[in-house]
Motif scaffolding. Sequence first.
Motif, PDB file in Angstrom:
ATOM      1  N   ASP A 167      32.435 -18.654  28.400  1.00 17.18           N
ATOM      2  CA  ASP A 167      32.371 -20.127  28.839  1.00 17.18           C
ATOM      3  C   ASP A 167      31.893 -20.952  27.553  1.00 17.18           C
ATOM      4  OD1 ASP A 167      32.521 -22.621  31.174  1.00 17.18           O
ATOM      5  OD2 ASP A 167      30.428 -22.507  29.943  1.00 17.18           O
ATOM      6  N   ALA A 168      30.730 -20.998  26.877  1.00 15.65           N
ATOM      7  CA  ALA A 168      30.089 -21.889  25.895  1.00 15.65           C
ATOM      8  C   ALA A 168      31.280 -21.758  24.483  1.00 15.65           C
ATOM      9  CB  ALA A 168      28.695 -20.976  25.155  1.00 15.65           C
ATOM     10  N   LEU A 169      31.860 -20.759  24.698  1.00 15.64           N
ATOM     11  CA  LEU A 169      32.568 -20.691  22.961  1.00 15.64           C
ATOM     12  C   LEU A 169      34.109 -21.344  23.516  1.00 15.64           C
ATOM     13  CD1 LEU A 169      31.738 -16.983  22.372  1.00 15.64           C
ATOM     14  CD2 LEU A 169      31.473 -19.413  20.370  1.00 15.64           C
ATOM     15  N   GLY A 170      34.358 -21.697  24.858  1.00 11.19           N
ATOM     16  CA  GLY A 170      35.768 -21.680  25.615  1.00 11.19           C
ATOM     17  C   GLY A 170      36.554 -20.615  25.610  1.00 11.19           C
ATOM     18  N   MET A 171      35.905 -19.465  25.958  1.00 12.33           N
ATOM     19  CA  MET A 171      36.826 -18.218  25.996  1.00 12.33           C
ATOM     20  C   MET A 171      37.534 -18.247  27.396  1.00 12.33           C
ATOM     21  SD  MET A 171      34.838 -15.782  23.141  1.00 12.33           S
ATOM     22  CE  MET A 171      35.795 -14.555  24.191  1.00 12.33           C
ATOM     23  N   HIS A 172      39.048 -17.573  27.551  1.00 14.18           N
ATOM     24  CA  HIS A 172      39.063 -17.690  28.481  1.00 14.18           C
ATOM     25  C   HIS A 172      38.216 -15.819  28.928  1.00 14.18           C
ATOM     26  CE1 HIS A 172      41.457 -15.892  32.271  1.00 14.18           C
ATOM     27  NE2 HIS A 172      42.320 -17.514  31.778  1.00 14.18           N
ATOM     28  N   TYR A 191      23.013 -26.771  24.330  1.00 10.06           N
ATOM     29  CA  TYR A 191      23.594 -27.489  24.892  1.00 10.06           C
ATOM     30  C   TYR A 191      23.763 -28.703  23.943  1.00 10.06           C
ATOM     31  CZ  TYR A 191      25.252 -23.576  28.125  1.00 10.06           C
ATOM     32  OH  TYR A 191      25.635 -22.451  28.547  1.00 10.06           O
ATOM     33  N   TYR A 194      28.395 -33.345  24.530  1.00  7.67           N
ATOM     34  CA  TYR A 194      30.158 -32.811  24.067  1.00  7.67           C
ATOM     35  C   TYR A 194      30.276 -31.458  24.065  1.00  7.67           C
ATOM     36  CZ  TYR A 194      29.395 -38.211  23.437  1.00  7.67           C
ATOM     37  OH  TYR A 194      29.157 -39.593  23.304  1.00  7.67           O
ATOM     38  N   ARG A 195      29.722 -30.126  23.728  1.00  8.25           N
ATOM     39  CA  ARG A 195      29.970 -28.980  23.672  1.00  8.25           C
ATOM     40  C   ARG A 195      28.386 -28.424  23.957  1.00  8.25           C
ATOM     41  NH1 ARG A 195      30.608 -31.719  18.516  1.00  8.25           N
ATOM     42  NH2 ARG A 195      32.750 -31.460  19.255  1.00  8.25           N
TER      43      ARG A 195
END
Length: 245
Positions: A167-172, A191, A194-195
Amino acid sequence: MPTVILVRHGRSTANADGVLAGWSQGVALDDSGRAQATELAARLAVVPLAAVVTSPLQRCRETVQPMLDTRPELPVHTEDRIGECRYGDWTGRKLSELAEEPLWATVQRHPSAAVFPGPDGESLRSMQARAVDAVRDWNARIEESHGPDAVYAICSHGDIIKAIAADALGMHLDLFQRIAVDPCSVTAIRYTAYRPFLLRLGDTGDLTGLAPAPSAAATEASEVGGNATGDTAGDAVVGGGTGAP
């Protein structure tokens, strides 16, 4: 927002026996796991932790105990949402047997579609959602009590930590099986508004770099890439950061 240090529990008796423990009771650390937990306390001694949050399961509570023994002032909290995935009817079975099940291929190749069998089984999507929600909630609580530069530890389980890192990496979620976290390894995420920034992934080495940086006034001149103060506090350092001082 705070930095969270995600600790996978030390090696357990179930790990050593190749059994999927899930929420089984009485699964303790083995001799190797106890040694890992003692070493973890020493590795984290350089990091001023604000609190420890742990899964309710025995192997996680045993993992954080050496740390609490050396820092009795640390507040410790139990959080069910970072407890192990509920594997349903798979719980307590040998991994070698489960690898023959049709669902195994789904768990490996299309985990977002995986739902574990039985009345107590949950989906990997639900597991990720509850775990990420727990981290976000604890970030807010720790920031309110200890400020935005606080660091705290969460002791949890392999699939939970992999799902949070994804989730932190924006990975599915379908890609989360590409991530590996060994027993008593550290995965650290800072955290921001923004990201998230993934600072460590499955780290079993020195953790000095996770201690909070010096005050902004002392480092402002050297942070030309823009990751220290003001509107650039959540920006990535172009070209890469300078690392720990």
